[in-house]
Design a protein around this motif. Structure first.
Motif, PDB file in Angstrom:
ATOM      1  N   GLU A   1       0.662  -1.160   0.064  1.00 19.62           N
ATOM      2  CA  GLU A   1       0.155  -0.122   0.071  1.00 19.62           C
ATOM      3  C   GLU A   1       0.939   1.110  -0.106  1.00 19.62           C
ATOM      4  O   GLU A   1       0.499   2.317  -0.641  1.00 19.62           O
ATOM      5  N   LEU A   2       1.875   1.362   0.752  1.00 24.95           N
ATOM      6  CA  LEU A   2       2.940   2.439   0.766  1.00 24.95           C
ATOM      7  C   LEU A   2       3.683   2.594  -0.525  1.00 24.95           C
ATOM      8  O   LEU A   2       3.986   3.736  -0.901  1.00 24.95           O
ATOM      9  N   ARG A   3       3.930   1.592  -1.240  1.00 29.68           N
ATOM     10  CA  ARG A   3       4.656   1.612  -2.475  1.00 29.68           C
ATOM     11  C   ARG A   3       3.945   2.138  -3.687  1.00 29.68           C
ATOM     12  O   ARG A   3       4.332   2.737  -4.748  1.00 29.68           O
ATOM     13  N   GLN A   4       2.604   2.276  -3.543  1.00 33.21           N
ATOM     14  CA  GLN A   4       1.767   2.685  -4.591  1.00 33.21           C
ATOM     15  C   GLN A   4       1.094   4.226  -4.150  1.00 33.21           C
ATOM     16  O   GLN A   4       0.671   4.387  -2.962  1.00 33.21           O
ATOM     17  N   PRO A   5       1.092   5.128  -5.282  1.00 34.62           N
ATOM     18  CA  PRO A   5       1.663   5.170  -6.624  1.00 34.62           C
ATOM     19  C   PRO A   5       3.137   5.166  -6.672  1.00 34.62           C
ATOM     20  O   PRO A   5       3.697   5.693  -5.636  1.00 34.62           O
ATOM     21  N   LEU A   6       3.539   5.616  -7.753  1.00 38.75           N
ATOM     22  CA  LEU A   6       4.922   5.458  -8.017  1.00 38.75           C
ATOM     23  C   LEU A   6       5.279   7.116  -7.828  1.00 38.75           C
ATOM     24  O   LEU A   6       4.314   8.054  -8.253  1.00 38.75           O
TER      25      LEU A   6
ATOM     26  N   ASP B   1      10.875   7.095  -8.960  1.00 37.39           N
ATOM     27  CA  ASP B   1      10.537   5.762  -9.332  1.00 37.39           C
ATOM     28  C   ASP B   1      10.242   5.609 -10.858  1.00 37.39           C
ATOM     29  O   ASP B   1      10.779   4.852 -11.736  1.00 37.39           O
ATOM     30  N   VAL B   2       9.561   6.549 -11.522  1.00 33.44           N
ATOM     31  CA  VAL B   2       9.250   6.685 -12.738  1.00 33.44           C
ATOM     32  C   VAL B   2      10.364   6.849 -13.724  1.00 33.44           C
ATOM     33  O   VAL B   2      10.559   6.129 -14.570  1.00 33.44           O
ATOM     34  N   GLU B   3      11.188   7.701 -13.245  1.00 26.20           N
ATOM     35  CA  GLU B   3      12.738   7.767 -13.999  1.00 26.20           C
ATOM     36  C   GLU B   3      13.480   6.594 -14.072  1.00 26.20           C
ATOM     37  O   GLU B   3      13.926   6.242 -15.040  1.00 26.20           O
ATOM     38  N   ARG B   4      13.734   6.097 -12.883  1.00 28.87           N
ATOM     39  CA  ARG B   4      14.216   4.888 -12.819  1.00 28.87           C
ATOM     40  C   ARG B   4      13.697   3.583 -13.567  1.00 28.87           C
ATOM     41  O   ARG B   4      14.394   2.741 -14.249  1.00 28.87           O
ATOM     42  N   TYR B   5      12.331   3.864 -13.791  1.00 31.58           N
ATOM     43  CA  TYR B   5      11.604   2.746 -14.096  1.00 31.58           C
ATOM     44  C   TYR B   5      11.729   2.617 -15.850  1.00 31.58           C
ATOM     45  O   TYR B   5      11.685   1.902 -16.603  1.00 31.58           O
ATOM     46  N   ARG B   6      11.774   4.041 -16.190  1.00 31.58           N
ATOM     47  CA  ARG B   6      12.007   4.198 -17.780  1.00 31.58           C
ATOM     48  C   ARG B   6      13.420   3.345 -18.166  1.00 31.58           C
ATOM     49  O   ARG B   6      13.556   2.993 -19.606  1.00 31.58           O
ATOM     50  N   GLU B   7      14.397   3.802 -17.484  1.00 29.69           N
ATOM     51  CA  GLU B   7      15.827   3.447 -17.852  1.00 29.69           C
ATOM     52  C   GLU B   7      15.485   1.582 -17.730  1.00 29.69           C
ATOM     53  O   GLU B   7      15.976   0.938 -18.758  1.00 29.69           O
ATOM     54  N   LEU B   8      14.946   1.111 -16.768  1.00 29.67           N
ATOM     55  CA  LEU B   8      14.888  -0.276 -16.591  1.00 29.67           C
ATOM     56  C   LEU B   8      14.064  -0.882 -17.661  1.00 29.67           C
ATOM     57  O   LEU B   8      14.537  -1.896 -18.322  1.00 29.67           O
ATOM     58  N   GLY B   9      12.859  -0.167 -18.170  1.00 33.54           N
ATOM     59  CA  GLY B   9      12.152  -0.855 -19.242  1.00 33.54           C
ATOM     60  C   GLY B   9      12.880  -0.653 -20.482  1.00 33.54           C
ATOM     61  O   GLY B   9      12.767  -1.798 -21.138  1.00 33.54           O
ATOM     62  N   ARG B  10      13.562   0.546 -20.759  1.00 36.47           N
ATOM     63  CA  ARG B  10      14.177   0.360 -22.157  1.00 36.47           C
ATOM     64  C   ARG B  10      15.284  -0.610 -22.123  1.00 36.47           C
ATOM     65  O   ARG B  10      15.157  -1.165 -23.298  1.00 36.47           O
TER      66      ARG B  10
ATOM     67  N   MET C   1       1.216   4.849 -12.084  1.00 37.95           N
ATOM     68  CA  MET C   1       1.462   3.445 -11.788  1.00 37.95           C
ATOM     69  C   MET C   1       1.932   2.598 -12.984  1.00 37.95           C
ATOM     70  O   MET C   1       1.291   2.812 -14.083  1.00 37.95           O
ATOM     71  N   ALA C   2       2.578   1.669 -12.796  1.00 39.94           N
ATOM     72  CA  ALA C   2       3.065   0.855 -13.840  1.00 39.94           C
ATOM     73  C   ALA C   2       1.924  -0.321 -13.810  1.00 39.94           C
ATOM     74  O   ALA C   2       1.837  -0.921 -12.838  1.00 39.94           O
ATOM     75  N   TYR C   3       1.720  -0.816 -15.003  1.00 39.65           N
ATOM     76  CA  TYR C   3       0.757  -1.860 -15.208  1.00 39.65           C
ATOM     77  C   TYR C   3       1.345  -2.943 -16.036  1.00 39.65           C
ATOM     78  O   TYR C   3       1.968  -2.326 -17.235  1.00 39.65           O
ATOM     79  N   ALA C   4       1.273  -4.293 -15.747  1.00 39.98           N
ATOM     80  CA  ALA C   4       1.786  -5.320 -16.830  1.00 39.98           C
ATOM     81  C   ALA C   4       0.641  -6.163 -16.737  1.00 39.98           C
ATOM     82  O   ALA C   4       0.543  -7.242 -16.151  1.00 39.98           O
ATOM     83  N   TYR C   5      -0.150  -6.076 -17.833  1.00 42.49           N
ATOM     84  CA  TYR C   5      -1.125  -6.940 -18.166  1.00 42.49           C
ATOM     85  C   TYR C   5      -0.673  -8.088 -19.242  1.00 42.49           C
ATOM     86  O   TYR C   5       0.093  -7.555 -20.256  1.00 42.49           O
ATOM     87  N   ASN C   6      -1.140  -9.255 -19.185  1.00 45.59           N
ATOM     88  CA  ASN C   6      -0.638 -10.257 -19.991  1.00 45.59           C
ATOM     89  C   ASN C   6      -1.630 -11.204 -20.708  1.00 45.59           C
ATOM     90  O   ASN C   6      -1.416 -12.307 -20.195  1.00 45.59           O
TER      91      ASN C   6
END
Length: 386
Positions: free
Chosen positions: A140-145, A149-158, A328-333
């Protein structure tokens, strides 16, 4: 996360600003939590939450549920890390910002739980069992980003997408699933990325199993490559499809899976705007499967959900009451037998950004069937069979 004391080198002003912004966000969230719960301190030893708080890692053994240290916030003492004398110097030098006071116990005299209990004055909570402390739901504390977090996520995702795509372009029908999985793990590792999930399904097994754990089977006519990658606690999931001589139905099923995924993302934004819950997204996912004439396929595999400091913070499923947050990041599959569409996407109130993308893989624009929403989805890459 870098700071003035990391790795024995001085951080740049920009890096110090990032650390400051990161900790300011965490302090605001934790002070609100402590006020609401009438507590004096809160502690995190599970690896993903330790990373969420510090930006560093407390992992030595990948198989352990808990790391070798607990990071916490105390009303009186501020940022504190508790660990043993084996790890204290390394964590202070390489893993946590200077703002953290690293306190140690002797490994032969005290457990981590005892150390945390001894450092807690007043009422406290922890994400693992500590005598006398309450339990905290860190998700609960980790959401939203946060912005950092978002800047680091962009690097990780790319970088995750780049690793997967580079391996995918070199595939041949005679490659085995194990060989491809090994190549994916190496490509990710060279970028400093862990790979808690690596799935490779050749043409035969991708049609048979939704979790195509690698075997010595050859790829054959086409292949699905799926990974969940982790760095700094953040998780990014993505799937790529490579075809040599694919069955006629593959393109249609792939596009229909894309349609379901896009509709899930559209529903996520809509539900978040209404302060709704995850089961509302799931209802739309079921309707999307009905729309593409595969009404029962959702039963064969989970549909994904919110990502972040876990592979999934929650799964879209019947009755799931987790709040849907943005940004928030979402990964639907979504899967339709033999086909799958999956990426990690940042959903904000004003749009969506595919994080696991390089711009170098073929895509098409997909529009949600029941919302004014569109996003670029990754297509099948066709390769010549040699």
């Amino acid at each position: 996360m870098t700071d003035e004391g990391d790795s024995g080198s001085e951080a740049t002003g920009s890096e110090r600003d990032i650390v400051t912004d990161h900790l300011d966000d965490r302090r605001e969230r934790l002070e609100e939590y402590l006020d609401r719960e009438e507590l004096d301190a809160v502690w995190f030893a599970e690896p993903n939450s330790f990373s969420w708080l510090t930006g560093g890692s407390n992992v030595v053994s990948r198989g352990a549920d808990l790391g070798v240290a607990a990071a916490g916030y105390d009303r009186e003492d501020g940022w504190v890390v508790v660990t043993d004398n084996i790890e204290a110097n390394r964590l202070a030098d390489e893993e946590v910002p200077e703002a953290f006071d690293v306190r140690q116990t002797n490994w032969y005299e005290s457990s981590l739980a005892d150390g945390v209990a001894g450092e807690t004055e007043g009422e406290g909570a922890a994400d693992f069992e500590v005598p006398g402390l309450d339990s905290v739901d860190a998700a609960e504390l980790r959401q939203p980003l946060s912005e950092t977090d978002v800047e680091r996520y962009r690097e990780l995702g790319r970088e995750t997408a780049d690793a997967v795509e580079r391996v995918a372009r070199e595939l041949e029908p005679g490659d085995t699933e194990h060989e491809v999985a090994a190549a994916l793990k190496i490509a990710l590792a060279t970028r400093g990325i862990e790979a808690p999930v690596v799935l490779v399904g050749g043409a035969e097994r991708a049609q048979t199993y939704r979790h195509y754990t690698p075997t010595y089977a050859e790829l054959g006519d086409y292949a699905l490559l799926s990974v969940t990658a982790e760095r700094g606690g953040l998780h990014a999931s993505t799937t790529r499809t490579v075809a040599f001589d694919p069955p006629e139905w593959l393109a249609e099923r792939h596009r229909k899976a894309q349609q379901v995924e896009t509709s899930a993302l559209a529903a996520t934004r809509a539900v978040a705007r209404l302060d709704g819950t995850a089961d509302g997204v799931f209802d739309n996912i079921m309707a999307a499967y009905e729309h593409v004439d595969y009404p029962e396929e959702w039963r064969e595999h989970h549909q994904g959900g919110a990502a972040g400091y876990a592979g999934r913070e929650w799964f879209a499923s019947p009755g799931e009451d987790a709040p849907v947050e943005t940004p928030m990041a979402y990964a639907y599959n979504p899967t339709i037998r033999g086909a799958k569409s999956e990426d990690t996407v940042l959903v904000a109130d004003d749009g969506a950004e595919v994080l696991t993308a390089t711009g170098e893989w073929p895509t098409r624009t997909v529009t949600a069937w029941d919302h004014e929403f569109a996003v670029e989805r990754h297509e099948i890459l066709h390769l010549d069979a040699e």
